[in-house]
Design an enzyme around this catalytic site. Structure first.
Site, PDB file in Angstrom:
ATOM      1  N   ALA A  64      50.510  47.062  40.965  1.00  0.00           N
ATOM      2  CA  ALA A  64      51.234  46.241  41.218  1.00  0.00           C
ATOM      3  C   ALA A  64      51.304  46.515  42.761  1.00  0.00           C
ATOM      4  O   ALA A  64      51.353  47.420  43.331  1.00  0.00           O
ATOM      5  CB  ALA A  64      52.641  46.228  40.637  1.00  0.00           C
ATOM      6  N   GLY A 109      49.731  49.036  37.249  1.00  0.00           N
ATOM      7  CA  GLY A 109      49.647  47.821  36.772  1.00  0.00           C
ATOM      8  C   GLY A 109      47.966  47.283  36.605  1.00  0.00           C
ATOM      9  O   GLY A 109      47.791  46.643  35.518  1.00  0.00           O
ATOM     10  N   GLU A 112      47.260  49.013  33.211  1.00  0.00           N
ATOM     11  CA  GLU A 112      47.992  48.137  32.108  1.00  0.00           C
ATOM     12  C   GLU A 112      47.144  46.887  31.900  1.00  0.00           C
ATOM     13  O   GLU A 112      47.266  46.300  30.747  1.00  0.00           O
ATOM     14  CB  GLU A 112      49.483  47.957  32.602  1.00  0.00           C
ATOM     15  CG  GLU A 112      50.173  48.999  32.652  1.00  0.00           C
ATOM     16  CD  GLU A 112      51.687  48.829  33.332  1.00  0.00           C
ATOM     17  OE1 GLU A 112      51.713  48.670  34.633  1.00  0.00           O
ATOM     18  OE2 GLU A 112      52.782  48.813  32.652  1.00  0.00           O
ATOM     19  N   GLU A 132      53.430  55.456  38.342  1.00  0.00           N
ATOM     20  CA  GLU A 132      54.630  54.929  38.793  1.00  0.00           C
ATOM     21  C   GLU A 132      55.906  55.838  38.793  1.00  0.00           C
ATOM     22  O   GLU A 132      56.664  55.816  39.584  1.00  0.00           O
ATOM     23  CB  GLU A 132      55.112  53.906  37.458  1.00  0.00           C
ATOM     24  CG  GLU A 132      54.402  52.406  37.552  1.00  0.00           C
ATOM     25  CD  GLU A 132      53.068  52.571  36.873  1.00  0.00           C
ATOM     26  OE1 GLU A 132      52.617  53.568  36.451  1.00  0.00           O
ATOM     27  OE2 GLU A 132      52.700  51.277  36.400  1.00  0.00           O
TER      28      GLU A 132
HETATM   29  N1  DAK Z   1      50.265  47.942  46.541  1.00  0.00           N
HETATM   30  C1  DAK Z   1      50.061  47.740  47.904  1.00  0.00           C
HETATM   31  N2  DAK Z   1      48.969  48.118  48.446  1.00  0.00           N
HETATM   32  C2  DAK Z   1      48.496  48.957  48.358  1.00  0.00           C
HETATM   33  C3  DAK Z   1      48.250  49.577  46.674  1.00  0.00           C
HETATM   34  C4  DAK Z   1      49.387  48.954  46.099  1.00  0.00           C
HETATM   35  N3  DAK Z   1      49.418  49.460  44.918  1.00  0.00           N
HETATM   36  N4  DAK Z   1      47.208  50.442  46.594  1.00  0.00           N
HETATM   37  C5  DAK Z   1      46.486  50.372  47.924  1.00  0.00           C
HETATM   38  N5  DAK Z   1      47.231  49.424  48.788  1.00  0.00           N
HETATM   39  C6  DAK Z   1      46.535  49.373  50.137  1.00  0.00           C
HETATM   40  C7  DAK Z   1      46.965  50.339  51.068  1.00  0.00           C
HETATM   41  O1  DAK Z   1      48.348  50.397  51.514  1.00  0.00           O
HETATM   42  C8  DAK Z   1      46.276  50.079  52.190  1.00  0.00           C
HETATM   43  O2  DAK Z   1      46.537  49.041  52.803  1.00  0.00           O
HETATM   44  P1  DAK Z   1      46.324  48.940  54.393  1.00  0.00           P
HETATM   45  O3  DAK Z   1      47.364  50.188  54.810  1.00  0.00           O
HETATM   46  O4  DAK Z   1      44.965  49.282  54.828  1.00  0.00           O
HETATM   47  O5  DAK Z   1      47.166  47.519  54.878  1.00  0.00           O
HETATM   48  C9  DAK Z   1      44.761  49.567  51.510  1.00  0.00           C
HETATM   49  O6  DAK Z   1      45.372  49.255  50.050  1.00  0.00           O
HETATM   50  C10 DAK Z   1      43.794  50.640  51.077  1.00  0.00           C
HETATM   51  O7  DAK Z   1      44.641  51.789  50.569  1.00  0.00           O
HETATM   52  P2  DAK Z   1      44.461  53.331  51.038  1.00  0.00           P
HETATM   53  O8  DAK Z   1      44.310  53.285  52.365  1.00  0.00           O
HETATM   54  O9  DAK Z   1      45.616  53.937  50.634  1.00  0.00           O
HETATM   55  O10 DAK Z   1      43.030  53.704  50.241  1.00  0.00           O
HETATM   56  P3  DAK Z   1      42.461  55.379  49.846  1.00  0.00           P
HETATM   57  O11 DAK Z   1      41.251  55.238  49.354  1.00  0.00           O
HETATM   58  O12 DAK Z   1      43.120  56.468  50.686  1.00  0.00           O
HETATM   59  O13 DAK Z   1      43.579  55.582  48.689  1.00  0.00           O
HETATM   60  C11 DAK Z   1      44.766  54.800  46.502  1.00  0.00           C
HETATM   61  C12 DAK Z   1      43.449  54.552  47.534  1.00  0.00           C
HETATM   62  C13 DAK Z   1      44.558  53.985  45.199  1.00  0.00           C
HETATM   63  C14 DAK Z   1      44.615  56.330  45.893  1.00  0.00           C
HETATM   64  C15 DAK Z   1      45.931  54.640  47.250  1.00  0.00           C
HETATM   65  O14 DAK Z   1      46.192  53.526  47.873  1.00  0.00           O
HETATM   66  C16 DAK Z   1      47.071  54.647  46.400  1.00  0.00           C
HETATM   67  O15 DAK Z   1      47.800  55.785  45.804  1.00  0.00           O
HETATM   68  N6  DAK Z   1      47.672  53.535  45.958  1.00  0.00           N
HETATM   69  C17 DAK Z   1      48.787  53.162  45.225  1.00  0.00           C
HETATM   70  C18 DAK Z   1      48.423  53.456  43.891  1.00  0.00           C
HETATM   71  C19 DAK Z   1      49.725  53.387  43.114  1.00  0.00           C
HETATM   72  O16 DAK Z   1      50.897  54.038  42.957  1.00  0.00           O
HETATM   73  N7  DAK Z   1      49.851  52.241  41.919  1.00  0.00           N
HETATM   74  C20 DAK Z   1      50.546  52.074  41.121  1.00  0.00           C
HETATM   75  C21 DAK Z   1      51.511  50.842  41.786  1.00  0.00           C
HETATM   76  S1  DAK Z   1      53.166  50.720  41.120  1.00  0.00           S
HETATM   77  C22 DAK Z   1      57.854  46.277  37.649  1.00  0.00           C
HETATM   78  C23 DAK Z   1      56.717  45.608  37.302  1.00  0.00           C
HETATM   79  C24 DAK Z   1      55.585  46.295  37.439  1.00  0.00           C
HETATM   80  C25 DAK Z   1      55.400  47.641  37.979  1.00  0.00           C
HETATM   81  C26 DAK Z   1      56.374  48.177  38.316  1.00  0.00           C
HETATM   82  C27 DAK Z   1      57.692  47.415  37.965  1.00  0.00           C
HETATM   83  N8  DAK Z   1      59.177  46.027  37.504  1.00  0.00           N
HETATM   84  C28 DAK Z   1      59.247  44.765  36.793  1.00  0.00           C
HETATM   85  C29 DAK Z   1      60.167  46.527  37.741  1.00  0.00           C
HETATM   86  C30 DAK Z   1      54.211  48.044  38.351  1.00  0.00           C
HETATM   87  C31 DAK Z   1      53.862  49.222  39.003  1.00  0.00           C
HETATM   88  C32 DAK Z   1      52.982  49.744  39.849  1.00  0.00           C
HETATM   89  O17 DAK Z   1      51.591  49.305  39.459  1.00  0.00           O
END
Ligand code: DAK
Length: 256
Positions: A64, A109, A112, A132
């Site tokens: 997400a 997400g 998921e 998360e």
């Molecule tokens: N959200 C927003 N932007 C993201 C992103 C994400 N999940 N993942 C990557 N990006 C963006 C980065 O910010 C970057 O953007 P710029 O800085 O270039 O503008 C671009 O994509 C490239 O990413 P990186 O530069 O970080 O690329 P790397 O190859 O170095 O790293 C990575 C890739 C996938 C390891 C890293 O980007 C990363 O760790 N990303 C986050 C992964 C993560 O934590 N995903 C889970 C997200 S939380 C809810 C409902 C749903 C959810 C929660 C609550 N409620 C109803 C309460 C769901 C939650 C989630 O999914």
């Protein structure tokens, strides 16, 4: 119909839905989730006999959109969770089988959405998991309910509690993906599998899917409702704000 961040392409009776937001590694925002809903509805209307879900570029779905989520209130988070649930439910309830072609990061997400698919094929460089917990939240698009169904209780709890990101081989070992293929072979393998499914008797296949989904129903509705509450309740907490702020500022979080 056409959308900014989603494409729907056809090869005979097989539809391929691609999340196309590669600059954000296909992170899911409101626009993308709404487009997915519409594309799934279109594929259903057009009677797809199998559907492939994949991502453009080097990611399946990196989760997400954290930048969107970071300042959500509890009420906003409830709505957000409901939208994500609606999309995952639409994948799960899609009449024909859905194959996830996991071509890179399938995190949060993304994991998921993959878990809501019927079958999962991963490229060998894919990274799959639920990070998360390290953002101060819990999975919110169905992961607490579907991951144990797909990967088993122990593996799912490890993935969610520890925020694990598994490589494709490890994901296959715990059953989170059904097969791993070379990066260059993924598209062809997912297409072949979808084509094979599309050739099966459609009514029987749909019946099998409905029946197998029913088996998993049980108390899932109650579980999803509970997940929504838990999820939303975490928004506004120190750890959620800190976890997401740290991600955006590219630093280590400091949790309570
Ligand atoms: N959200 C927003 N932007 C993201 C992103 C994400 N999940 N993942 C990557 N990006 C963006 C980065 O910010 C970057 O953007 P710029 O800085 O270039 O503008 C671009 O994509 C490239 O990413 P990186 O530069 O970080 O690329 P790397 O190859 O170095 O790293 C990575 C890739 C996938 C390891 C890293 O980007 C990363 O760790 N990303 C986050 C992964 C993560 O934590 N995903 C889970 C997200 S939380 C809810 C409902 C749903 C959810 C929660 C609550 N409620 C109803 C309460 C769901 C939650 C989630 O999914």
């Amino acid at each position: 119909m056409s959308w900014e961040t989603v494409t729907l392409e056809w090869d005979g009776d097989v539809a391929t839905l691609t999340i196309d937001r590669p600059d954000a590694l296909n992170a899911l925002n409101v626009e993308t989730l709404e487009a997915m809903q519409e594309a799934l509805a279109e594929a259903k209307r057009e009677d797809a006999r199998a559907l492939v879900l994949t991502g453009a570029g080097n990611a399946f779905i990196a989760g997400a959109d954290i930048k969107y989520m970071q300042d959500l209130s509890t009420e906003e988070a409830l709505e957000w969770g409901e939208l994500g649930h609606a999309v995952a439910d639409a994948i799960e309830a899609f009449p024909a089988p859905v194959v996830a072609a996991i071509n890179g990061f399938a995190l949060g997400g993304g994991c998921e959405m993959a878990a809501a698919c019927d079958l999962r094929v991963a490229a060998e460089s894919a990274v799959i998991g639920q990070p998360e917990i390290d953002l101060g939240i819990v999975p919110g698009f169905g992961g607490t309910q579907r991951l144990p169904e797909v990967a088993g209780e122990e593996a799912a709890r490890r993935i969610i509690y520890l925020g694990q990101r598994l490589d494709a081989e490890t994901a296959a070992e715990v059953g989170l993906v059904g097969e791993v293929v070379g990066d260059d072979e993924l598209d062809a393998r997912a297409s072949d599998l979808a084509a094979e499914l599309a050739e099966k008797p459609a009514l029987a296949l749909r019946g099998a899917k409905r029946a197998m989904n029913q088996r998993a129903e049980g108390s899932k509705e109650a579980g999803l409702g509970y997940e929504r509450e838990v999820f939303a309740g975490l928004f506004g907490t120190h750890d959620q704000r800190e976890g997401m702020e740290a991600f955006v500022e590219d630093r280590d979080p400091s949790f309570k």
